[in-house]
Design an enzyme around this catalytic site. Structure first.
Site, PDB file in Angstrom:
ATOM      1  N   GLY A 111      38.998  64.588  27.780  1.00 22.77           N
ATOM      2  CA  GLY A 111      38.173  63.464  27.345  1.00 22.77           C
ATOM      3  C   GLY A 111      36.689  63.804  27.479  1.00 22.77           C
ATOM      4  O   GLY A 111      36.289  64.968  27.330  1.00 22.77           O
ATOM      5  N   THR A 114      35.463  66.416  30.271  1.00 21.89           N
ATOM      6  CA  THR A 114      36.047  67.704  29.895  1.00 21.89           C
ATOM      7  C   THR A 114      35.264  68.338  28.744  1.00 21.89           C
ATOM      8  O   THR A 114      35.038  69.555  28.718  1.00 21.89           O
ATOM      9  CB  THR A 114      37.514  67.496  29.456  1.00 21.89           C
ATOM     10  OG1 THR A 114      38.205  66.876  30.530  1.00 21.89           O
ATOM     11  CG2 THR A 114      38.182  68.793  29.080  1.00 21.89           C
ATOM     12  N   THR A 134      42.643  60.868  25.483  1.00 20.46           N
ATOM     13  CA  THR A 134      42.295  59.817  26.447  1.00 20.46           C
ATOM     14  C   THR A 134      42.835  58.477  25.958  1.00 20.46           C
ATOM     15  O   THR A 134      42.775  58.176  24.759  1.00 20.46           O
ATOM     16  CB  THR A 134      40.780  59.668  26.704  1.00 20.46           C
ATOM     17  OG1 THR A 134      40.553  58.415  27.367  1.00 20.46           O
ATOM     18  CG2 THR A 134      39.929  59.667  25.460  1.00 20.46           C
ATOM     19  N   ASP A 136      41.361  55.902  26.604  1.00 22.69           N
ATOM     20  CA  ASP A 136      40.183  55.038  26.431  1.00 22.69           C
ATOM     21  C   ASP A 136      39.650  55.037  24.991  1.00 22.69           C
ATOM     22  O   ASP A 136      38.913  54.128  24.615  1.00 22.69           O
ATOM     23  CB  ASP A 136      39.052  55.494  27.369  1.00 22.69           C
ATOM     24  CG  ASP A 136      39.471  55.505  28.832  1.00 22.69           C
ATOM     25  OD1 ASP A 136      40.432  54.786  29.173  1.00 22.69           O
ATOM     26  OD2 ASP A 136      38.857  56.231  29.630  1.00 22.69           O
ATOM     27  N   ARG A 171      49.890  28.257  33.262  1.00 22.68           N
ATOM     28  CA  ARG A 171      48.866  28.891  34.099  1.00 22.68           C
ATOM     29  C   ARG A 171      47.844  29.659  33.266  1.00 22.68           C
ATOM     30  O   ARG A 171      48.103  30.032  32.123  1.00 22.68           O
ATOM     31  CB  ARG A 171      49.532  29.921  35.023  1.00 22.68           C
ATOM     32  CG  ARG A 171      50.188  29.309  36.220  1.00 22.68           C
ATOM     33  CD  ARG A 171      50.975  30.371  36.957  1.00 22.68           C
ATOM     34  NE  ARG A 171      51.453  29.875  38.230  1.00 22.68           N
ATOM     35  CZ  ARG A 171      52.453  30.425  38.904  1.00 22.68           C
ATOM     36  NH1 ARG A 171      53.075  31.478  38.415  1.00 22.68           N
ATOM     37  NH2 ARG A 171      52.821  29.928  40.062  1.00 22.68           N
ATOM     38  N   GLY A 179      40.316  51.465  30.502  1.00 21.86           N
ATOM     39  CA  GLY A 179      39.392  51.771  29.402  1.00 21.86           C
ATOM     40  C   GLY A 179      38.062  52.279  29.878  1.00 21.86           C
ATOM     41  O   GLY A 179      37.164  52.548  29.082  1.00 21.86           O
ATOM     42  N   GLU A 231      38.703  46.614  32.433  1.00 20.53           N
ATOM     43  CA  GLU A 231      38.303  46.916  33.820  1.00 20.53           C
ATOM     44  C   GLU A 231      36.791  47.057  33.940  1.00 20.53           C
ATOM     45  O   GLU A 231      36.232  46.869  35.014  1.00 20.53           O
ATOM     46  CB  GLU A 231      39.007  48.186  34.323  1.00 20.53           C
ATOM     47  CG  GLU A 231      38.660  49.432  33.532  1.00 20.53           C
ATOM     48  CD  GLU A 231      39.348  50.699  34.039  1.00 20.53           C
ATOM     49  OE1 GLU A 231      39.976  50.662  35.102  1.00 20.53           O
ATOM     50  OE2 GLU A 231      39.244  51.731  33.343  1.00 20.53           O
ATOM     51  N   GLN A 283      49.691  52.400  32.092  1.00 19.50           N
ATOM     52  CA  GLN A 283      49.142  52.540  30.733  1.00 19.50           C
ATOM     53  C   GLN A 283      48.997  54.003  30.311  1.00 19.50           C
ATOM     54  O   GLN A 283      48.853  54.315  29.137  1.00 19.50           O
ATOM     55  CB  GLN A 283      47.784  51.828  30.641  1.00 19.50           C
ATOM     56  CG  GLN A 283      47.918  50.320  30.761  1.00 19.50           C
ATOM     57  CD  GLN A 283      46.596  49.640  31.107  1.00 19.50           C
ATOM     58  OE1 GLN A 283      45.924  49.118  30.241  1.00 19.50           O
ATOM     59  NE2 GLN A 283      46.223  49.651  32.369  1.00 19.50           N
TER      60      GLN A 283
HETATM   61  O1  F6P Z   1      40.005  57.846  31.455  1.00 18.87           O
HETATM   62  C1  F6P Z   1      41.293  57.378  31.618  1.00 18.87           C
HETATM   63  C2  F6P Z   1      41.365  56.382  32.750  1.00 18.87           C
HETATM   64  O2  F6P Z   1      42.710  55.955  32.881  1.00 18.87           O
HETATM   65  C3  F6P Z   1      40.423  55.194  32.629  1.00 18.87           C
HETATM   66  O3  F6P Z   1      40.922  54.207  31.748  1.00 18.87           O
HETATM   67  C4  F6P Z   1      40.354  54.753  34.067  1.00 18.87           C
HETATM   68  O4  F6P Z   1      39.124  54.080  34.305  1.00 18.87           O
HETATM   69  C5  F6P Z   1      40.396  56.039  34.819  1.00 18.87           C
HETATM   70  O5  F6P Z   1      40.991  56.992  33.964  1.00 18.87           O
HETATM   71  C6  F6P Z   1      41.176  55.990  36.105  1.00 18.87           C
HETATM   72  O6  F6P Z   1      40.969  57.198  36.757  1.00 18.87           O
HETATM   73  P1  F6P Z   1      41.894  57.751  37.927  1.00 18.87           P
HETATM   74  O7  F6P Z   1      43.200  58.155  37.333  1.00 18.87           O
HETATM   75  O8  F6P Z   1      41.121  58.905  38.454  1.00 18.87           O
HETATM   76  O9  F6P Z   1      42.068  56.632  38.896  1.00 18.87           O
END
Ligand code: F6P
Length: 357
Positions: A111, A114, A134, A136, A171, A179, A231, A283
């Site tokens: 990604g 990298t 990725t 993301d 709820r 992401g 997030e 995910q």
């Molecule tokens: O870049 C992919 C990702 O899954 C992001 O969506 C997330 O913020 C991050 O990596 C989580 O990183 P790690 O696996 O180091 O906790």
């Protein structure tokens, strides 16, 4: 004879194996003899000369397999020029290993971070071809990254499951979607899952607008509300802070993530019960979806063809429904974000989805 080094770096995702298989199938189907050196755990393997020699057989049966057969690790770009704890110059070590093995090319799957290192290696004179992975989907120079569609499927499944229980109990539910600093995954899974409110980093939210939408739904007889929250979602007030001020604020932050802060604010302002679900690393896990299998195989095959032609210094990406080669210097260091004016945002709003703006 072609001697190829291969590595997967950064957070893993689905279809890494499918992409590598694509490269290797293309090469082994050609008339060229090939030797494949698989560096283990990302750049770490290249730095410390930790590799396995692989054959076509190692890539057989992995099209549907999640993760990466080479393993991965995070080797942050910001410290790549610093010597390691034993004083080893990491860039120099990578170059030495490349030359020692007399490699023709390095195939690097990764990604954003990298790609910065891959471009640095290119500037240092190594032949490099990269592939965009990725969940993301935030890599510049390509409309799509592999892993993204598989992650959309998983996040959508999570929202679908939440829908039924949210409806039963009346709820408010928040599903927090990965992401990093962008909202591609949240926006797509949110729309696919029929979320009522979608909060993404590119469009800072106003908590009053979020609450208004929940109240409006209640008034209209909808007993529940689903929020898909990235997030990296951020409030309008926080978005105005300087980097330093934001860091200072986060020192005393008492919530595990933005979703829990939102849940707390919604409860206080509306009295509604709120539940938070975080699918997290699920995910990134499991088998690639059919789209990603095809997509990653196509990019891999095209990367193989570039190697056979001796064309290096490119990421194999996807633009306007075509597989394209993008110069690495154009990719490295740039983030692909959602424009608040993008047509997909407008269309989501036409569907009645609130972005809290
Ligand atoms: O870049 C992919 C990702 O899954 C992001 O969506 C997330 O913020 C991050 O990596 C989580 O990183 P790690 O696996 O180091 O906790």
């Amino acid at each position: 004879m072609k001697r190829i080094g291969m590595l997967t770096s950064g957070g893993d995702c689905q279809a890494l194996n499918a992409a590598m298989r694509g490269v290797v199938k293309c090469l082994t189907n050609s008339k060229e003899d090939v030797e494949i050196y698989g560096f283990l755990e990302g750049y770490r393997g290249l730095i410390y000369g930790n590799f396995r020699m692989l054959t076509g057989r190692d890539f057989s049966g992995i099209l549907t397999k999640g993760g990466t057969i080479l393993g991965s690790s995070r080797t942050p770009f910001k410290t790549i020029k610093d010597p390691d704890e034993n004083g080893l110059d990491k860039i120099d070590a990578m170059k030495q290993n490349f030359y020692k093995l007399r490699l023709d090319c390095l195939v690097i799957l990764g990604g954003n971070g990298t790609h910065k290192t891959a471009n640095l290696l290119r500037e240092e004179g190594l032949n490099v071809i990269t592939l965009p992975k990725t969940i993301d989907n935030d890599l510049w120079g390509t409309d799509m990254t592999f892993g993204f569609q598989s992650a959309v499927d998983i996040a959508t499944d999570a929202i679908d499951c939440i829908h039924t229980t949210a409806a039963s109990h009346g709820r408010v539910f928040i599903v927090e979607v990965m992401g990093h600093k962008v909202g591609w995954l949240t926006l797509n899974a949110g729309m696919a899952g029929g979320a009522d409110i979608i909060l993404i980093p590119e469009i800072p939210y106003d908590i009053k607008k979020v609450v208004n939408k929940i109240e409006e739904r209640n008034k209209n007889g909808s007993r529940f509300t689903i929020l898909a929250v990235a997030e990296g979602a951020i409030s309008k007030e926080d978005a105005k802070l300087s980097k330093k001020e934001y860091k200072e604020k986060m020192k005393n932050y008492k919530f595990p993530s933005v979703s829990y802060e939102l849940a707390d604010q919604i409860l206080k302002k509306t009295g509604h019960e709120v539940r938070v679900t975080v699918p997290g690393h699920t995910q990134r896990g499991g088998s690639p979806c059919p789209y990603d299998r095809v997509f990653a195989s196509r990019l891999g095959a095209e990367a193989g063809e570039l190697i056979l032609k001796g064309e290096y210094g490119f990421m194999v990406g996807y633009k306007n429904r075509e597989v394209v080669k993008v110069p690495l210097e154009e990719v490295a260091g740039k983030l692909k974000m959602i424009s608040p004016d993008a047509s997909i945002v407008k269309e989501a709003k036409l569907l009645g989805i609130s972005f809290g703006d």
